[in-house]
Design an enzyme around this catalytic site. Structure first.
Site, PDB file in Angstrom:
ATOM      1  CD  GLU A 181      -2.146   1.917  -9.383  1.00 40.36           C
ATOM      2  OE1 GLU A 181      -1.594   1.590 -10.453  1.00 40.36           O
ATOM      3  OE2 GLU A 181      -3.360   2.175  -9.289  1.00 40.36           O
ATOM      4  CB  VAL A 210      -0.907   0.006   1.252  1.00 43.64           C
ATOM      5  CG1 VAL A 210      -1.606   1.342   1.421  1.00 43.64           C
ATOM      6  CG2 VAL A 210      -1.921  -1.130   1.171  1.00 43.64           C
ATOM      7  CB  CYS A 211       2.193   3.710  -1.800  1.00 37.03           C
ATOM      8  SG  CYS A 211       1.544   3.785  -3.489  1.00 37.03           S
ATOM      9  CB  ALA A 212       0.136   8.297  -0.989  1.00 35.07           C
ATOM     10  CG  MET A 224      -3.229   4.533   1.872  1.00 35.33           C
ATOM     11  SD  MET A 224      -4.235   3.258   2.682  1.00 35.33           S
ATOM     12  CE  MET A 224      -4.779   4.140   4.155  1.00 35.33           C
TER      13      MET A 224
END
Length: 378
Positions: free
Chosen positions: A76, A72-74, A101
Protein backbone atom coordinates in the site's frame (compact mmCIF):
# COMPACT_ATOMS: atom_id res chain seq x y z
CA UNK A 1 -7.44 16.84 -5.17
CA UNK A 2 -6.44 13.92 -2.98
CA UNK A 3 -6.04 10.23 -3.70
CA UNK A 4 -8.61 7.86 -2.24
CA UNK A 5 -8.24 4.32 -0.95
CA UNK A 6 -10.03 1.62 -2.96
CA UNK A 7 -10.77 -1.66 -1.21
CA UNK A 8 -10.05 -5.03 -2.79
CA UNK A 9 -13.81 -5.71 -2.72
CA UNK A 10 -14.42 -2.63 -4.91
CA UNK A 11 -11.72 -3.71 -7.36
CA UNK A 12 -13.16 -7.22 -7.53
CA UNK A 13 -16.61 -5.85 -8.26
CA UNK A 14 -15.25 -3.79 -11.14
CA UNK A 15 -13.34 -6.78 -12.55
CA UNK A 16 -16.31 -9.13 -12.28
CA UNK A 17 -18.74 -6.57 -13.74
CA UNK A 18 -16.24 -5.82 -16.52
CA UNK A 19 -16.09 -2.14 -15.65
CA UNK A 20 -13.25 -0.18 -17.21
CA UNK A 21 -10.24 0.03 -14.91
CA UNK A 22 -6.83 1.58 -15.59
CA UNK A 23 -4.04 0.41 -13.27
CA UNK A 24 -0.57 1.80 -12.67
CA UNK A 25 1.31 -1.03 -10.97
CA UNK A 26 4.47 0.24 -9.23
CA UNK A 27 5.90 -3.11 -8.11
CA UNK A 28 9.10 -4.41 -9.64
CA UNK A 29 8.94 -5.82 -13.15
CA UNK A 30 9.36 -9.47 -12.14
CA UNK A 31 6.49 -9.38 -9.65
CA UNK A 32 4.23 -7.66 -12.17
CA UNK A 33 5.08 -10.18 -14.88
CA UNK A 34 4.34 -13.08 -12.53
CA UNK A 35 1.04 -11.87 -11.10
CA UNK A 36 -1.21 -8.86 -11.54
CA UNK A 37 -4.83 -7.74 -11.49
CA UNK A 38 -6.43 -8.94 -14.69
CA UNK A 39 -9.82 -8.66 -16.33
CA UNK A 40 -11.55 -8.11 -19.64
CA UNK A 41 -11.85 -4.35 -19.09
CA UNK A 42 -8.59 -3.92 -17.17
CA UNK A 43 -5.67 -2.00 -18.67
CA UNK A 44 -2.46 -2.01 -16.68
CA UNK A 45 1.03 -0.61 -17.06
CA UNK A 46 4.05 -1.24 -14.90
CA UNK A 47 6.57 1.36 -13.78
CA UNK A 48 8.58 0.42 -10.68
CA UNK A 49 8.25 2.75 -7.70
CA UNK A 50 11.95 3.62 -7.63
CA UNK A 51 11.55 5.31 -11.02
CA UNK A 52 8.84 7.58 -9.61
CA UNK A 53 10.37 8.68 -6.32
CA UNK A 54 11.42 12.02 -7.80
CA UNK A 55 8.20 12.65 -9.70
CA UNK A 56 5.70 11.28 -12.20
CA UNK A 57 7.43 12.44 -15.39
CA UNK A 58 8.35 8.85 -16.42
CA UNK A 59 4.64 7.92 -16.65
CA UNK A 60 2.90 11.23 -17.24
CA UNK A 61 2.29 10.62 -20.94
CA UNK A 62 1.25 7.01 -20.43
CA UNK A 63 -1.67 7.78 -18.14
CA UNK A 64 -5.21 8.71 -19.22
CA UNK A 65 -6.27 12.25 -18.41
CA UNK A 66 -10.01 11.56 -18.42
CA UNK A 67 -10.29 8.16 -16.73
CA UNK A 68 -9.99 6.94 -13.14
CA UNK A 69 -6.55 5.59 -12.25
CA UNK A 70 -5.81 2.93 -9.63
CA UNK A 71 -2.24 2.72 -8.34
CA UNK A 72 -1.14 -0.67 -7.02
CA UNK A 73 1.88 -1.91 -5.05
CA UNK A 74 2.67 -4.85 -2.78
CA UNK A 75 1.51 -3.51 0.59
CA UNK A 76 0.00 0.00 0.00
CA UNK A 77 2.64 2.54 1.00
CA UNK A 78 4.33 3.04 -2.36
CA UNK A 79 1.06 3.19 -4.28
CA UNK A 80 -0.39 5.75 -1.87
CA UNK A 81 2.68 7.95 -2.32
CA UNK A 82 2.48 7.78 -6.13
CA UNK A 83 -1.29 8.24 -6.17
CA UNK A 84 -1.01 11.40 -4.10
CA UNK A 85 1.59 12.77 -6.53
CA UNK A 86 -0.78 12.08 -9.42
CA UNK A 87 -3.66 13.79 -7.64
CA UNK A 88 -1.53 16.82 -6.84
CA UNK A 89 -0.51 16.98 -10.49
CA UNK A 90 -4.13 17.32 -11.57
CA UNK A 91 -5.09 13.77 -12.52
CA UNK A 92 -8.72 13.16 -11.59
CA UNK A 93 -10.20 10.23 -9.67
CA UNK A 94 -6.92 8.74 -8.51
CA UNK A 95 -7.05 5.82 -6.07
CA UNK A 96 -4.62 3.40 -4.49
CA UNK A 97 -5.32 -0.22 -3.57
CA UNK A 98 -5.90 -0.39 0.18
CA UNK A 99 -3.62 -3.06 1.61
CA UNK A 100 -1.87 -3.54 -1.72
CA UNK A 101 -1.68 -6.82 -3.59
CA UNK A 102 -1.70 -8.64 -0.28
CA UNK A 103 -5.30 -7.51 0.26
CA UNK A 104 -6.11 -8.43 -3.35
CA UNK A 105 -4.77 -11.94 -2.73
CA UNK A 106 -7.01 -12.41 0.31
CA UNK A 107 -10.40 -11.07 -0.76
CA UNK A 108 -13.25 -13.60 -1.14
CA UNK A 109 -16.23 -12.72 -3.34
CA UNK A 110 -19.49 -14.51 -2.46
CA UNK A 111 -21.94 -15.57 -5.15
CA UNK A 112 -24.89 -17.97 -5.12
CA UNK A 113 -24.39 -21.08 -7.26
CA UNK A 114 -27.51 -23.14 -6.72
CA UNK A 115 -30.71 -23.37 -4.69
CA UNK A 116 -33.59 -25.80 -4.51
CA UNK A 117 -35.98 -26.98 -1.81
CA UNK A 118 -33.21 -29.00 -0.14
CA UNK A 119 -30.00 -26.99 -0.38
CA UNK A 120 -28.47 -23.59 -1.03
CA UNK A 121 -24.89 -23.32 -2.31
CA UNK A 122 -22.54 -20.35 -2.19
CA UNK A 123 -19.23 -20.10 -4.04
CA UNK A 124 -16.45 -18.02 -2.49
CA UNK A 125 -14.18 -16.74 -5.25
CA UNK A 126 -10.69 -15.71 -4.22
CA UNK A 127 -10.43 -13.36 -7.16
CA UNK A 128 -6.76 -12.46 -6.76
CA UNK A 129 -5.66 -16.07 -6.35
CA UNK A 130 -7.98 -18.14 -8.53
CA UNK A 131 -9.02 -20.37 -5.61
CA UNK A 132 -12.61 -21.45 -4.94
CA UNK A 133 -14.38 -22.66 -1.82
CA UNK A 134 -18.02 -23.42 -1.09
CA UNK A 135 -20.74 -23.49 1.54
CA UNK A 136 -23.60 -25.98 1.19
CA UNK A 137 -26.52 -25.07 3.44
CA UNK A 138 -29.40 -27.39 4.31
CA UNK A 139 -31.84 -26.96 7.17
CA UNK A 140 -29.87 -25.64 10.14
CA UNK A 141 -26.52 -27.08 9.09
CA UNK A 142 -23.75 -26.14 6.67
CA UNK A 143 -20.93 -27.94 4.91
CA UNK A 144 -17.77 -26.04 3.88
CA UNK A 145 -15.75 -27.35 0.93
CA UNK A 146 -12.05 -26.45 0.56
CA UNK A 147 -12.10 -23.51 2.99
CA UNK A 148 -9.49 -20.77 2.77
CA UNK A 149 -7.78 -19.60 5.97
CA UNK A 150 -10.11 -16.58 6.33
CA UNK A 151 -12.45 -18.17 8.84
CA UNK A 152 -14.56 -15.08 9.50
CA UNK A 153 -16.00 -15.22 5.96
CA UNK A 154 -17.58 -18.64 6.55
CA UNK A 155 -18.64 -17.80 10.09
CA UNK A 156 -20.35 -14.62 8.87
CA UNK A 157 -22.30 -16.49 6.19
CA UNK A 158 -23.34 -19.13 8.71
CA UNK A 159 -24.55 -16.43 11.11
CA UNK A 160 -26.42 -14.59 8.35
CA UNK A 161 -28.10 -17.84 7.28
CA UNK A 162 -28.86 -18.93 10.84
CA UNK A 163 -27.01 -22.23 10.47
CA UNK A 164 -24.20 -24.09 12.21
CA UNK A 165 -21.13 -25.32 10.32
CA UNK A 166 -21.14 -29.05 11.06
CA UNK A 167 -19.05 -30.58 8.26
CA UNK A 168 -15.83 -29.43 6.59
CA UNK A 169 -14.11 -31.26 3.71
CA UNK A 170 -10.85 -30.70 1.89
CA UNK A 171 -10.67 -32.30 -1.54
CA UNK A 172 -6.90 -32.71 -1.25
CA UNK A 173 -3.82 -31.38 0.49
CA UNK A 174 -3.51 -27.97 -1.16
CA UNK A 175 -0.19 -26.86 -2.60
CA UNK A 176 -0.86 -23.22 -3.48
CA UNK A 177 -2.76 -21.93 -0.46
CA UNK A 178 -3.18 -22.67 3.22
CA UNK A 179 -6.32 -24.52 4.18
CA UNK A 180 -8.58 -23.18 6.89
CA UNK A 181 -10.17 -26.58 7.42
CA UNK A 182 -8.51 -27.63 10.65
CA UNK A 183 -8.81 -24.19 12.29
CA UNK A 184 -12.43 -23.76 11.20
CA UNK A 185 -13.27 -27.18 12.63
CA UNK A 186 -11.62 -26.26 15.93
CA UNK A 187 -13.61 -22.99 16.13
CA UNK A 188 -16.98 -24.45 15.16
CA UNK A 189 -16.78 -28.01 16.48
CA UNK A 190 -17.48 -29.33 12.97
CA UNK A 191 -16.20 -32.67 11.75
CA UNK A 192 -13.20 -32.21 9.43
CA UNK A 193 -12.68 -34.74 6.65
CA UNK A 194 -9.51 -35.37 4.63
CA UNK A 195 -7.98 -38.37 2.94
CA UNK A 196 -5.66 -40.27 5.29
CA UNK A 197 -3.37 -40.91 2.32
CA UNK A 198 -2.55 -37.19 2.22
CA UNK A 199 -0.41 -37.71 5.31
CA UNK A 200 -1.78 -35.09 7.72
CA UNK A 201 -0.40 -35.57 11.24
CA UNK A 202 -3.32 -34.05 13.19
CA UNK A 203 -6.71 -35.56 14.05
CA UNK A 204 -9.38 -35.63 11.33
CA UNK A 205 -12.03 -37.92 9.88
CA UNK A 206 -10.38 -40.07 7.15
CA UNK A 207 -12.45 -39.94 3.97
CA UNK A 208 -11.40 -43.50 3.24
CA UNK A 209 -13.96 -44.45 5.92
CA UNK A 210 -16.82 -42.64 4.20
CA UNK A 211 -18.45 -43.55 0.92
CA UNK A 212 -21.23 -41.11 1.74
CA UNK A 213 -21.80 -38.30 4.25
CA UNK A 214 -25.37 -37.38 5.19
CA UNK A 215 -26.77 -34.36 7.02
CA UNK A 216 -30.16 -32.64 6.85
CA UNK A 217 -31.21 -33.06 3.18
CA UNK A 218 -27.67 -33.40 1.81
CA UNK A 219 -26.31 -36.64 0.41
CA UNK A 220 -22.60 -36.19 -0.27
CA UNK A 221 -20.91 -39.02 -2.14
CA UNK A 222 -17.12 -39.24 -1.95
CA UNK A 223 -15.75 -39.93 -5.43
CA UNK A 224 -12.31 -40.93 -6.66
CA UNK A 225 -11.24 -42.60 -3.44
CA UNK A 226 -8.00 -44.42 -4.27
CA UNK A 227 -8.20 -43.13 -7.84
CA UNK A 228 -6.47 -39.75 -7.43
CA UNK A 229 -5.23 -37.33 -10.01
CA UNK A 230 -3.82 -34.15 -8.54
CA UNK A 231 -2.38 -35.59 -5.30
CA UNK A 232 -2.34 -39.14 -3.85
CA UNK A 233 -5.58 -38.52 -1.95
CA UNK A 234 -7.39 -36.16 -4.29
CA UNK A 235 -11.17 -36.63 -4.16
CA UNK A 236 -14.33 -35.12 -5.57
CA UNK A 237 -17.69 -34.74 -3.85
CA UNK A 238 -20.99 -35.50 -5.58
CA UNK A 239 -23.91 -33.78 -3.84
CA UNK A 240 -27.53 -34.83 -4.33
CA UNK A 241 -26.73 -36.21 -7.80
CA UNK A 242 -26.71 -32.61 -9.08
CA UNK A 243 -23.43 -30.92 -8.13
CA UNK A 244 -19.88 -32.22 -8.51
CA UNK A 245 -17.38 -30.42 -6.29
CA UNK A 246 -14.38 -31.52 -8.33
CA UNK A 247 -11.51 -30.07 -6.29
CA UNK A 248 -8.47 -30.01 -8.53
CA UNK A 249 -9.47 -33.06 -10.58
CA UNK A 250 -11.66 -31.35 -13.21
CA UNK A 251 -11.68 -27.64 -14.04
CA UNK A 252 -14.00 -25.70 -16.32
CA UNK A 253 -11.14 -25.57 -18.82
CA UNK A 254 -8.93 -28.53 -18.01
CA UNK A 255 -7.74 -31.21 -15.61
CA UNK A 256 -5.70 -31.11 -12.43
CA UNK A 257 -1.96 -31.51 -12.80
CA UNK A 258 -0.57 -34.80 -11.43
CA UNK A 259 3.08 -33.84 -11.66
CA UNK A 260 3.70 -32.06 -8.34
CA UNK A 261 4.67 -35.29 -6.58
CA UNK A 262 7.30 -36.27 -9.13
CA UNK A 263 5.27 -39.29 -10.26
CA UNK A 264 3.63 -37.85 -13.34
CA UNK A 265 3.09 -41.13 -15.25
CA UNK A 266 1.94 -43.09 -12.20
CA UNK A 267 -0.50 -40.43 -11.11
CA UNK A 268 -1.62 -39.79 -14.69
CA UNK A 269 -2.78 -43.40 -14.77
CA UNK A 270 -4.85 -42.70 -11.65
CA UNK A 271 -6.22 -39.51 -13.20
CA UNK A 272 -7.28 -41.52 -16.26
CA UNK A 273 -9.17 -43.99 -14.05
CA UNK A 274 -10.90 -41.11 -12.28
CA UNK A 275 -11.95 -39.39 -15.51
CA UNK A 276 -12.91 -42.47 -17.51
CA UNK A 277 -14.37 -44.69 -14.78
CA UNK A 278 -15.69 -42.53 -11.93
CA UNK A 279 -16.62 -39.34 -13.78
CA UNK A 280 -17.71 -41.10 -16.97
CA UNK A 281 -20.77 -42.46 -15.15
CA UNK A 282 -21.98 -38.97 -14.18
CA UNK A 283 -24.67 -37.35 -16.33
CA UNK A 284 -23.95 -34.43 -18.64
CA UNK A 285 -26.39 -32.13 -16.81
CA UNK A 286 -24.47 -32.26 -13.52
CA UNK A 287 -22.87 -28.92 -12.58
CA UNK A 288 -19.10 -29.09 -12.05
CA UNK A 289 -17.79 -26.75 -9.34
CA UNK A 290 -13.97 -26.80 -9.30
CA UNK A 291 -11.40 -25.84 -6.69
CA UNK A 292 -9.58 -23.37 -8.94
CA UNK A 293 -9.90 -21.41 -12.15
CA UNK A 294 -7.37 -19.98 -14.58
CA UNK A 295 -9.26 -17.07 -16.13
CA UNK A 296 -12.19 -15.25 -14.56
CA UNK A 297 -13.25 -13.83 -17.93
CA UNK A 298 -13.22 -17.21 -19.67
CA UNK A 299 -14.59 -19.40 -16.89
CA UNK A 300 -17.21 -17.30 -15.08
CA UNK A 301 -20.55 -18.22 -16.63
CA UNK A 302 -23.56 -16.03 -17.36
CA UNK A 303 -24.99 -16.86 -13.93
CA UNK A 304 -22.02 -15.20 -12.24
CA UNK A 305 -20.06 -18.15 -10.86
CA UNK A 306 -17.20 -20.42 -11.91
CA UNK A 307 -18.62 -23.71 -13.12
CA UNK A 308 -20.25 -25.46 -16.04
CA UNK A 309 -22.25 -28.52 -17.00
CA UNK A 310 -20.14 -31.65 -17.15
CA UNK A 311 -21.32 -32.29 -20.71
CA UNK A 312 -20.01 -28.90 -21.84
CA UNK A 313 -16.66 -29.54 -20.19
CA UNK A 314 -16.39 -32.96 -21.83
CA UNK A 315 -17.19 -31.50 -25.24
CA UNK A 316 -14.41 -28.89 -24.95
CA UNK A 317 -11.69 -31.03 -23.44
CA UNK A 318 -10.12 -33.49 -25.85
CA UNK A 319 -8.38 -35.29 -22.98
CA UNK A 320 -11.81 -36.45 -21.79
CA UNK A 321 -12.92 -37.73 -25.21
CA UNK A 322 -12.40 -41.43 -25.95
CA UNK A 323 -8.72 -41.61 -25.15
CA UNK A 324 -6.97 -44.88 -24.41
CA UNK A 325 -4.92 -44.95 -21.23
CA UNK A 326 -1.53 -44.96 -22.98
CA UNK A 327 -2.47 -41.99 -25.18
CA UNK A 328 -3.91 -40.12 -22.19
CA UNK A 329 -0.80 -40.66 -20.06
CA UNK A 330 1.44 -39.53 -22.91
CA UNK A 331 -0.66 -36.36 -23.33
CA UNK A 332 -0.49 -35.62 -19.60
CA UNK A 333 3.27 -36.06 -19.56
CA UNK A 334 3.68 -33.83 -22.60
CA UNK A 335 1.55 -31.11 -21.03
CA UNK A 336 3.01 -31.39 -17.54
CA UNK A 337 3.69 -27.94 -16.19
CA UNK A 338 7.23 -27.67 -14.84
CA UNK A 339 6.41 -24.41 -13.04
CA UNK A 340 5.36 -25.35 -9.54
CA UNK A 341 3.25 -23.20 -7.21
CA UNK A 342 5.47 -20.76 -5.29
CA UNK A 343 6.53 -22.09 -1.87
CA UNK A 344 4.44 -25.22 -2.43
CA UNK A 345 6.60 -27.46 -0.23
CA UNK A 346 6.20 -25.15 2.78
CA UNK A 347 2.47 -24.73 2.13
CA UNK A 348 1.97 -28.50 1.90
CA UNK A 349 3.94 -28.97 5.14
CA UNK A 350 1.68 -26.43 6.91
CA UNK A 351 -1.47 -28.07 5.55
CA UNK A 352 -0.13 -31.46 6.67
CA UNK A 353 0.44 -30.13 10.18
CA UNK A 354 4.22 -30.58 10.08
CA UNK A 355 5.04 -26.86 10.08
CA UNK A 356 3.55 -23.81 11.74
CA UNK A 357 3.46 -20.26 10.42
CA UNK A 358 2.03 -17.03 11.80
CA UNK A 359 -0.40 -14.87 9.87
CA UNK A 360 2.28 -12.71 8.28
CA UNK A 361 4.25 -15.75 7.11
CA UNK A 362 1.11 -17.38 5.70
CA UNK A 363 0.32 -14.20 3.81
CA UNK A 364 3.82 -14.10 2.38
CA UNK A 365 3.75 -17.75 1.31
CA UNK A 366 0.47 -17.37 -0.57
CA UNK A 367 1.36 -14.35 -2.68
CA UNK A 368 1.06 -15.09 -6.40
CA UNK A 369 -1.27 -16.98 -8.76
CA UNK A 370 -2.39 -20.59 -8.49
CA UNK A 371 -0.67 -23.10 -10.76
CA UNK A 372 -2.76 -26.20 -10.21
CA UNK A 373 -4.09 -26.79 -13.74
CA UNK A 374 -2.47 -29.18 -16.14
CA UNK A 375 -4.17 -28.37 -19.42
CA UNK A 376 -6.62 -25.70 -20.41
CA UNK A 377 -8.76 -25.63 -23.50
CA UNK A 378 -10.10 -22.57 -25.27
Amino acid sequence: MTAKAMKASEVAKKVINKEELFILDVRNEADFADWKIEGEAVTSINTPYFELIDGIDPVRNDLPKDKPILVVCAKEGSSKFVAEMLAEDGFKEVSYLEGGMKSWSEYLYKTKVYQDEKIKVYQLIRVGKGCLSYMVISGKEALVVDPARFLDVYETIAADEGVKITHIVDSHLHADHISGGKQLAEKTGAAYYLMKSEGAVFDFEPLENYHKIHFEQVNLEVLAVKTPGHTPGSVSFFVNDKLLFSGDTIFVGGLGRPDLGGKVREWANDLYDTVYEKVATIADDVVVLPGHYASLDEEMNSNGYIGDLLGNIRSRNDMMQNKGKAEFVDMVEANANTETPPNFEEIVAINRGELEADGEKQQELEIGPNRCALHHTN
